[in-house]
Enzyme design. Structure first.
Site, PDB file in Angstrom:
ATOM      1  N   ASP A 145      61.877  -6.562  89.844  1.00 22.60           N
ATOM      2  CA  ASP A 145      62.623  -5.564  90.529  1.00 22.60           C
ATOM      3  C   ASP A 145      63.248  -5.961  91.938  1.00 22.60           C
ATOM      4  O   ASP A 145      62.764  -6.507  92.719  1.00 22.60           O
ATOM      5  CB  ASP A 145      61.753  -4.419  90.859  1.00 22.60           C
ATOM      6  CG  ASP A 145      62.758  -3.237  91.373  1.00 22.60           C
ATOM      7  OD1 ASP A 145      63.612  -2.682  90.819  1.00 22.60           O
ATOM      8  OD2 ASP A 145      62.413  -2.642  92.270  1.00 22.60           O
ATOM      9  N   GLU A 148      67.079  -6.760  86.064  1.00 25.03           N
ATOM     10  CA  GLU A 148      67.874  -5.831  86.059  1.00 25.03           C
ATOM     11  C   GLU A 148      69.185  -6.294  85.934  1.00 25.03           C
ATOM     12  O   GLU A 148      69.595  -7.492  86.595  1.00 25.03           O
ATOM     13  CB  GLU A 148      67.761  -4.860  87.200  1.00 25.03           C
ATOM     14  CG  GLU A 148      66.726  -3.993  87.458  1.00 25.03           C
ATOM     15  CD  GLU A 148      66.831  -3.454  88.837  1.00 25.03           C
ATOM     16  OE1 GLU A 148      66.811  -2.335  88.750  1.00 25.03           O
ATOM     17  OE2 GLU A 148      66.436  -4.138  89.781  1.00 25.03           O
ATOM     18  N   CYS A 193      58.758   7.265  84.956  1.00 22.36           N
ATOM     19  CA  CYS A 193      57.176   7.255  85.294  1.00 22.36           C
ATOM     20  C   CYS A 193      56.394   6.196  84.424  1.00 22.36           C
ATOM     21  O   CYS A 193      56.523   5.993  83.330  1.00 22.36           O
ATOM     22  CB  CYS A 193      56.584   8.400  85.056  1.00 22.36           C
ATOM     23  SG  CYS A 193      54.723   8.468  85.255  1.00 22.36           S
ATOM     24  N   CYS A 247      53.541   7.808  82.195  1.00 21.48           N
ATOM     25  CA  CYS A 247      53.633   8.673  80.986  1.00 21.48           C
ATOM     26  C   CYS A 247      54.959   8.400  80.344  1.00 21.48           C
ATOM     27  O   CYS A 247      55.257   8.900  79.267  1.00 21.48           O
ATOM     28  CB  CYS A 247      53.703  10.102  81.407  1.00 21.48           C
ATOM     29  SG  CYS A 247      54.727  11.012  82.216  1.00 21.48           S
ATOM     30  N   CYS A 264      53.187  14.052  85.093  1.00 22.45           N
ATOM     31  CA  CYS A 264      51.604  13.630  84.990  1.00 22.45           C
ATOM     32  C   CYS A 264      51.230  13.657  86.568  1.00 22.45           C
ATOM     33  O   CYS A 264      49.864  13.422  86.544  1.00 22.45           O
ATOM     34  CB  CYS A 264      51.523  12.420  84.238  1.00 22.45           C
ATOM     35  SG  CYS A 264      52.074  11.015  85.080  1.00 22.45           S
ATOM     36  N   ASP A 297      59.210   0.748  94.059  1.00 22.42           N
ATOM     37  CA  ASP A 297      59.810  -0.525  93.495  1.00 22.42           C
ATOM     38  C   ASP A 297      58.907  -1.189  92.574  1.00 22.42           C
ATOM     39  O   ASP A 297      59.144  -1.916  91.491  1.00 22.42           O
ATOM     40  CB  ASP A 297      59.673  -1.571  94.788  1.00 22.42           C
ATOM     41  CG  ASP A 297      60.920  -1.275  95.908  1.00 22.42           C
ATOM     42  OD1 ASP A 297      61.752  -0.496  95.477  1.00 22.42           O
ATOM     43  OD2 ASP A 297      60.712  -1.656  96.938  1.00 22.42           O
TER      44      ASP A 297
HETATM   45 ZN   LIG Z   1      54.423  10.631  84.457  1.00 24.51          ZN
END
Ligand SMILES: [Zn+2]
Length: 284
Positions: A53, A143, A196, A199, A218, A225
């Protein structure tokens, strides 16, 4: 390598920039010694990817899909961080001088030498980072560089950071080919920062000021980062096979050899494991 006959100069290019003469050598060298190359993986093996990243706060954060941070470069060298006030000062000095005057020419020359010095330092730093990345990881996800955004970006710091990222991606790609590893570019629309890593829920908004990612679904809280790097690694593991099978995407897959394009010339000799060190000598 040149001294021991394991590499040869094909041609040289002389140019002048920022008041300095430069000479670039195009060199044909043997493949890296097998000890310096990555172990070959099975085609069906989709594991081992790490996300790289371009951190908002740290220049580079690298992580695996299980959340392990394998590399973090917290800040750019001090000389680069301190460059902008100097650039501004030198620019103002130019604009204060009378157009066409000798003083103005001198001020312009000073500004251009400063730009050239910073460019060299930035490249040196990027070479250190890319060497570290390709030596320690065989499968990297980076990226995509948003070219459109780059052209419309008038903020100097952001423009430099975009340019540096493009240069880093380039270096990682060709050096990883030397090492027999892989580099894959994540889909441009993949929301690596907003997803995320726990999740998979995608956040509607994430401002540039948010250093920490907190999931609304969650409640997972993680460094921004690092979260993005983990998501890139996961993307790699999930999309690796489809990228390889898709001929459109295969173009991004690099498997070049350092000997490519050598034509009818005699092959450069064997390399020794020591030759790897010479990779760091490119920033001068
Ligand atoms: Zn989450």
């Amino acid at each position: 390598m040149l001294a021991s006959g394991r590499a040869r100069v094909l041609f040289a290019t002389v140019s002048r920039r920022g008041g300095r003469w430069r000479i670039s050598l195009n060199i044909e060298a043997a493949d890296l010694h097998s000890e310096a190359r990555h172990r070959r993986r099975d085609e069906a093996d989709s594991g081992g990817w790490v996300g790289v990243d371009r951190g908002l706060h740290a220049p580079v954060v690298v992580a695996t899909s299980d959340g392990t941070q394998t590399l973090r470069i917290d800040e750019a060298p001090k000389a680069l961080r301190a460059a902008q006030p100097v650039t501004r000062r030198l620019r103002k000095a130019v604009s204060r001088k009378v157009k066409g005057s000798a003083n103005r020419r001198a001020a312009v020359a000073k500004l251009s030498r400063h730009h050239e010095r910073m460019r060299a330092r930035r490249h040196y730093f990027l070479h250190q980072v890319s060497n570290l990345l390709v030596k320690t990881h065989d499968r990297l996800i980076i990226e995509d560089l948003n070219i459109t955004g780059m052209l419309h970006n008038h903020h100097l710091a952001a423009a430099i950071s975009d340019a540096a990222w493009g240069e880093l991606a380039l270096q990682i790609t060709y050096k990883q080919a030397w090492h027999g590893g892989h580099v894959l570019t994540a889909d441009r629309c993949f929301p690596s920062s907003k997803t995320c890593s726990n999740c998979g829920d995608v956040k509607a908004t994430l401002t540039l000021a948010d250093r920490v990612f907190t999931c609304d679904t969650c409640g997972h809280t993680i460094d921004r980062d690092l979260n993005a790097a983990i998501n890139l690694a996961t993307w790699g593991e999930e999309n690796y096979l489809s990228q390889v099978l898709d001929p459109e995407a295969r173009g991004q897959f690099i498997n070049a050899h350092r000997r490519d394009g050598s034509g009818r010339r005699s092959r450069a000799g064997e390399t020794s494991p020591e030759d790897v060190r010479t990779l760091t000598a490119t920033a001068a």
